[in-house]
Design a protein around this motif. Structure first.
Motif, mmCIF file in Angstrom:
data_model
loop_
_atom_site.group_PDB
_atom_site.id
_atom_site.type_symbol
_atom_site.label_atom_id
_atom_site.label_comp_id
_atom_site.label_asym_id
_atom_site.label_seq_id
_atom_site.Cartn_x
_atom_site.Cartn_y
_atom_site.Cartn_z
ATOM 1 N N GLU A 184 -11.559 -3.859 -3.293
ATOM 2 C CA GLU A 184 -10.386 -3.212 -3.859
ATOM 3 C C GLU A 184 -9.667 -2.300 -2.859
ATOM 4 O O GLU A 184 -8.552 -1.871 -3.114
ATOM 5 C CB GLU A 184 -10.760 -2.403 -5.119
ATOM 6 N N ASN A 185 -10.287 -2.002 -1.719
ATOM 7 C CA ASN A 185 -9.598 -1.122 -0.778
ATOM 8 C C ASN A 185 -9.512 -1.687 0.641
ATOM 9 O O ASN A 185 -9.277 -0.948 1.580
ATOM 10 C CB ASN A 185 -10.257 0.261 -0.742
ATOM 11 N N TYR A 186 -9.674 -2.999 0.808
ATOM 12 C CA TYR A 186 -9.614 -3.543 2.171
ATOM 13 C C TYR A 186 -8.200 -3.428 2.748
ATOM 14 O O TYR A 186 -8.020 -3.191 3.950
ATOM 15 C CB TYR A 186 -10.110 -4.999 2.199
ATOM 16 N N TYR A 241 -6.124 -1.045 2.025
ATOM 17 C CA TYR A 241 -6.022 0.387 2.318
ATOM 18 C C TYR A 241 -6.605 0.679 3.697
ATOM 19 O O TYR A 241 -6.045 1.448 4.476
ATOM 20 C CB TYR A 241 -6.769 1.142 1.213
ATOM 21 N N ARG A 242 -7.762 0.052 4.019
ATOM 22 C CA ARG A 242 -8.369 0.238 5.338
ATOM 23 C C ARG A 242 -7.484 -0.339 6.428
ATOM 24 O O ARG A 242 -7.309 0.253 7.493
ATOM 25 C CB ARG A 242 -9.746 -0.448 5.387
ATOM 26 N N ASN A 252 -0.857 7.702 -0.063
ATOM 27 C CA ASN A 252 -2.290 7.732 -0.327
ATOM 28 C C ASN A 252 -3.128 7.481 0.926
ATOM 29 O O ASN A 252 -4.351 7.585 0.883
ATOM 30 C CB ASN A 252 -2.652 6.673 -1.379
ATOM 31 N N VAL A 304 0.854 -1.193 0.000
ATOM 32 C CA VAL A 304 0.000 0.000 0.000
ATOM 33 C C VAL A 304 0.882 1.232 0.000
ATOM 34 O O VAL A 304 1.781 1.363 0.844
ATOM 35 C CB VAL A 304 -0.928 0.024 1.232
#
Length: 595
Positions: A467-469, A471-472, A441, A437
């Motif tokens: 698509e953003n797990y 990122y979390r 961002n 990651v």
């Protein structure tokens, strides 16, 4: 960033207060150590070796005796006022030291060292708990990097200043120069402390337990129950074990292996401090101002690799016949390589330590933060005492070959790396996320005090799409299980996430059975004091259909704490750069009637 933070009154006044205090502690302690070592008239019938070790022990002892009490006081009262009061003791301790020199009283000097350690013990818990109260979350990593680097630099400068002044050819009057200088530094520290902003208490109702034995035991036990914090506390204590072992052995290494002057030992000490600063600031750059526990593994890897290389150089080292000065010693390539390896090891220490301190501060309950720091001081003191015994044991076993002390530390660092890797999968995950990651961002965190609340957390995100797990996961510095609707494409990494319960996949969350299983998983996570993250639509559905808001009250009757934390995302526009901000709020729930 560092200079702007130091210029900020919230941090700048604290920075100079801490720096001057660390400098003075080591100036006076080392001055007394040198005096009792070389002044036979002052020492009297006392053994020099006994006094040197007694002074070292009496400086550490107050951290064991008084840390629990000082932690309570810092939680109950304004932390800034506690630090100011502690700083006011410093000038009087310097005067006692001066009187001890004036009367040629070794007993008074020993008492002064004990008081100096006591003053530091009362200052410490308030010091580390002050930062998260005054600074924003994204400033905490840089602040810890600056404080840690400056503290080691102050320790080094204080030691060098005492050595330089005490070795000056000025007769007995030199000790009065040292005390006079220390008195000015102490008063400057008091002035700086009074420039610090006030820090209101989070626990004014706290009843102080003055029994140091029971409170010390209770303090450490309380810290062991904080699953998000206790590993960091142990990791910090390991840092002090490694640091104390390395720094203590530099003079012996210089004399017995290198056959070099004392100036070479000073350069090695300085290089260790510089390397630690490099690692600390490197941590801030790599983490992009975030708390990043994955860097703990990287720091340890650097320490192990550089330590192995150092072992290879030292076991084959051949010293010259005559003693070498600083310039001659470091003009040789093998010796420069040794210097760079020590810098690399200490850079690893800096990279390793900053996330640990930041995690301890951010995730400790804010109403007990000072007591958590005091528990850390107690454990640190124990590890430092053990480090001395460890070094003595290795030296006795190897007949004084100090090289094997450094090699043994490297071996133990490898063991520590293995423990982090196998016992703390969350740290391994954070290290993997560093590469998966992009840190730039990630969102800026605000209002995250509740992350340190005890018990498990149900974390509600606006959305948790596939698509953003990651990122979390990377965006929030807290171990959690992420609930996903649907199944991820299998890979080695995904299988590892499943095995370690970092993800929980439901193929048909619209079905009643799946929703009931999710309720059961939430309850299980709360019982295990783990956090679980779901998205806002699913949370609203569970609230309406299964009375999810009643769960905290139901679990509380069983002695289980549950918090519901909700994130709100907003966009920050700064010079055409858009950065998301996550603001956390704790839902104040009112259970349905009849509970």
């Amino acid at each position: 960033m560092a200079l702007s933070l130091i210029r900020d009154k919230r941090f700048g006044a604290f920075f100079w207060t801490q720096f001057l205090g660390a400098f003075n502690d080591n100036l006076l302690k080392f001055a007394v150590t040198l005096a009792v070592t070389y002044n036979d008239a002052l020492r009297g019938d006392w053994s020099a070796g006994l006094l040197v070790n007694l002074i070292a022990g009496l400086f550490i002892l107050p951290f064991v005796i008084f840390s629990a009490t000082s932690g309570q006081l810092a939680d109950k009262y304004d932390k800034t006022k506690v630090m100011r009061l502690a700083k006011w003791l410093e000038p009087f301790i310097v005067l006692i030291t001066g009187v001890g020199f004036l009367l040629n009283s070794v007993e008074l000097l020993v008492v002064a060292v004990f008081l100096l350690g006591s003053q530091a013990a009362f200052f410490g818990p308030a010091k580390y708990a002050y930062l998260p109260d005054q600074l924003k979350p994204h400033e905490l990593v840089m602040a810890n990097a600056v404080v840690e680097s400056a503290t080691f630099m102050a320790i080094l400068l204080g030691t060098i200043a005492a050595g330089s002044l005490m070795s000056a050819d000025a007769g007995h009057t030199v000790v009065y120069v040292v005390c006079g200088f220390g008195f000015v530094v102490a008063l400057t520290g008091v002035w700086s402390a009074h420039r610090m902003p006030l820090t209101p208490s989070h626990s004014p109702q706290l009843v102080v337990n003055w029994n140091v034995i029971s409170e010390t035991w209770r303090n450490v036990r309380f810290a062991t129950r904080l699953s998000a914090v206790w590993p960091s506390l142990l990791g910090i204590s390991w840092l002090w074990f490694v640091g104390a072992t390395y720094l203590t052995q530099f003079p012996l290494l210089t004399q017995t292996v290198f056959n070099a002057s004392a100036g070479v030992a000073t350069v090695l000490l300085f290089s260790f401090t510089v390397g630690l600063g490099i690692g600390a600031f490197w941590c801030e750059k790599l983490s992009h101002k975030r708390i990043e526990m994955g860097l703990v593994l990287i720091g340890l890897m650097i320490m192990v690799i550089a330590g192995l290389l150092l072992h290879g150089v030292l076991v084959t080292y051949t010293s010259v016949g005559s003693q070498q000065g600083v310039l001659l010693f470091f003009s040789q390539l093998p010796n420069l390589a040794i210097l760079l390896l020590f810098v690399a090891i200490s850079a690893g220490v800096g990279l390793y330590s900053v996330p640990l301190y930041s995690t301890m501060q951010a995730l400790a309950p804010k109403d007990a933060r000072s007591r958590v720091v005091s528990a850390n001081n107690i454990v640190n003191s124990f590890f430092m005492v053990v480090s001395a015994g460890f070094a003595i044991t290795i030296l006795l076993a190897t007949r004084g070959q100090v090289v094997w002390v450094f090699s043994a530390v490297t071996a133990l660092n490898a063991v520590a790396l293995g423990l982090w890797w196998f016992k703390q999968p969350y740290v391994v995950l954070r290290a993997a996320l560093l590469f998966k990651v992009r840190r730039r961002n990630l969102p800026q965190l605000a209002d995250v005090d509740h992350l340190g609340d005890p018990g498990g957390h149900l974390i509600v995100f606006p959305t948790l799409l596939h698509e953003n797990y990651l990122y979390r996961m990377a965006g929030l510095p807290l171990e959690m299980t992420v609930v996903l609707s649907g199944r991820l494409k299998s890979s080695g990494f995904v299988e590892w996430l499943r095995k370690r319960r970092f993800i929980l996949e439901f193929t048909k969350l619209s079905e009643v059975d799946a929703q009931k299983e999710l309720i059961r998983q939430i309850a299980t996570h709360m019982q295990e004091e783990r956090s679980i993250a779901i998205d806002k639509p699913m949370y609203e559905l569970l609230r309406k259909q299964y009375r999810l808001d009643d769960m905290p009250a139901v679990l509380a009757k069983k002695g289980i704490s549950m918090g519901i934390l909700e994130f709100h995302e907003e966009l920050k526009n700064d010079h055409a750069i858009s950065q998301p901000i996550w603001r956390l709020s704790k839902r104040m729930l009112q259970p349905a009637q009849g509970m």
